[in-house]
Design a protein around this motif. Structure first.
Motif, mmCIF file in Angstrom:
data_model
loop_
_atom_site.group_PDB
_atom_site.id
_atom_site.type_symbol
_atom_site.label_atom_id
_atom_site.label_comp_id
_atom_site.label_asym_id
_atom_site.label_seq_id
_atom_site.Cartn_x
_atom_site.Cartn_y
_atom_site.Cartn_z
ATOM 1 N N ALA A 99 26.987 -69.937 23.339
ATOM 2 C CA ALA A 99 26.457 -70.129 21.990
ATOM 3 C C ALA A 99 26.734 -68.914 20.986
ATOM 4 O O ALA A 99 26.360 -67.933 21.765
ATOM 5 C CB ALA A 99 24.886 -70.760 21.731
ATOM 6 N N PRO A 145 25.545 -67.705 17.282
ATOM 7 C CA PRO A 145 24.793 -67.954 16.316
ATOM 8 C C PRO A 145 25.663 -68.458 15.054
ATOM 9 O O PRO A 145 26.707 -67.762 14.503
ATOM 10 C CB PRO A 145 24.086 -66.640 15.717
ATOM 11 N N SER A 146 25.254 -69.264 14.142
ATOM 12 C CA SER A 146 26.136 -69.752 13.134
ATOM 13 C C SER A 146 26.519 -68.823 12.291
ATOM 14 O O SER A 146 27.440 -68.789 11.361
ATOM 15 C CB SER A 146 25.473 -71.135 12.559
ATOM 16 N N ALA A 147 25.586 -67.837 11.933
ATOM 17 C CA ALA A 147 25.716 -66.720 10.828
ATOM 18 C C ALA A 147 26.806 -65.752 11.326
ATOM 19 O O ALA A 147 27.309 -64.924 10.682
ATOM 20 C CB ALA A 147 24.425 -65.880 10.654
ATOM 21 N N GLN A 148 27.287 -66.033 12.644
ATOM 22 C CA GLN A 148 28.348 -64.988 13.132
ATOM 23 C C GLN A 148 29.742 -65.846 13.144
ATOM 24 O O GLN A 148 30.757 -65.088 13.631
ATOM 25 C CB GLN A 148 27.954 -64.421 14.521
ATOM 26 N N LYS A 149 29.728 -67.020 12.918
ATOM 27 C CA LYS A 149 31.051 -67.966 12.995
ATOM 28 C C LYS A 149 31.543 -68.081 11.797
ATOM 29 O O LYS A 149 31.068 -68.420 10.706
ATOM 30 C CB LYS A 149 30.337 -69.209 13.624
ATOM 31 N N TRP A 165 38.165 -73.151 17.206
ATOM 32 C CA TRP A 165 36.638 -72.920 17.518
ATOM 33 C C TRP A 165 36.132 -74.103 18.440
ATOM 34 O O TRP A 165 35.397 -74.050 19.167
ATOM 35 C CB TRP A 165 35.846 -73.016 16.171
ATOM 36 N N ASP A 166 36.672 -75.383 17.891
ATOM 37 C CA ASP A 166 36.450 -76.560 18.926
ATOM 38 C C ASP A 166 36.718 -76.433 20.368
ATOM 39 O O ASP A 166 35.927 -76.780 21.278
ATOM 40 C CB ASP A 166 37.075 -77.766 18.221
ATOM 41 N N THR A 202 34.755 -73.172 22.224
ATOM 42 C CA THR A 202 33.053 -73.224 22.004
ATOM 43 C C THR A 202 32.589 -73.326 23.357
ATOM 44 O O THR A 202 31.597 -72.665 23.892
ATOM 45 C CB THR A 202 32.669 -73.945 21.174
ATOM 46 N N GLU A 248 39.640 -73.635 12.880
ATOM 47 C CA GLU A 248 38.800 -74.658 13.296
ATOM 48 C C GLU A 248 39.032 -75.331 14.631
ATOM 49 O O GLU A 248 38.143 -75.819 15.371
ATOM 50 C CB GLU A 248 38.671 -76.015 12.304
#
Length: 264
Positions: free
Chosen positions: A94, A96-100, A85-86, A89, A82
């Motif tokens: 960007a 996509p949320s589906a790849q994170k 990621w922060d 990023t 986490e």
């Protein structure tokens, strides 16, 4: 039924390591431009289209530069903790949320026929970590970007058949070099990078227990040389009572050329 890997690039200018099993393919870090990583895949006779994921160790540029472009271009899932990621990023664009996906520190995940364990390292990043990979009784450990090698790191790397291990600098070259003192102090500190001598001392604890192939990684372009790193690590290991051929073999990595795809 083998575990295979190639160090596509390793050094202060960018890092990327490919790992595959019969069912899964991962990239550890993507610290070069998307174009350069695609070129390295081609040179290694591999394909980024086949990747099942990118594992991110920490947010420094030489580990994340190409993460965003590769993820978007090839629809690749990205795994990081986490805090990483922060931190990364804003620098990768960007995704996509589906790849994170979250891969936490000191955690263990299984992807079909590949087990991956993360472990903490000591580096000046938000929440740095590296990884061990196990398939069919064979083990690969990647351990770079740490100021020292702790007992926990050694435990994570035990019983490895191959080690991609940091041998960042020669202390004499670093001290006499052109870097400003604050940079030298950072590299030499507990959250910096491991020297050739310290790499040899840490590796001795591992290879005296199990013979392993050692890939010397993350060499500084200004404060190290391949021949010097190899000589220093070998001499240190031999002084610790472990011998070339009997307990270990040494291999180079390169900042701009992939190693041959190795099968364990």
């Amino acid at each position: 039924m083998s575990l295979k890997f190639s160090v596509l690039a390793s050094g202060s200018t960018g890092n990327a390591i490919y790992v595959e099993t019969p069912k899964r393919r991962f990239l550890i870090d993507a610290g070069l431009s998307g174009k350069k990583i695609e070129q390295l895949f081609k040179e290694a006779r591999l394909s980024p289209e086949s990747l099942d994921g990118i594992l991110v160790s920490h947010e420094h540029s030489d580990h994340i530069k190409g993460v965003g472009i590769l993820a978007r271009r090839y629809n690749i899932p990205v795994y990081a903790n986490e805090k990483t990621w922060d931190a990364m990023t804003p620098h990768i664009g960007a995704v996509p949320s589906a790849q994170k996906f979250i891969f936490g520190q000191e955690s263990f995940q299984t992807f079909d026929d590949l087990d991956i364990e993360s472990f903490v390292v000591s580096h000046d990043a938000a929440d740095p970590m590296f990884f061990s990979f196990v398939h069919d009784g064979k083990k690969l450990t990647v351990l770079t970007d740490t100021g020292y090698v702790s007992d926990r790191m050694l435990a994570a790397a035990e019983e490895s058949d191959a080690l991609v291990f940091e041998s960042n600098h020669d202390v004499g070259m670093l001290r006499m070099g052109h870097y400003p003192w604050n940079v030298k102090r950072r590299i030499l500190g507990d959250e910096g990078h491991v020297s050739n001598e310290d790499a040899g001392m840490a590796l001795a604890n591992l290879v005296r227990k199990k013979k392993a192939d050692i890939y010397l990684a993350h060499l500084s372009k200004d404060n190290n040389m391949k021949d010097l790193a190899r000589m220093t690590v070998q001499q240190t290991l031999e002084l610790e009572g472990v011998g070339l051929g009997e307990h270990f073999r040494l291999f180079d990595t390169d900042p701009a050329a992939p190693t041959k795809l190795r099968e364990l």
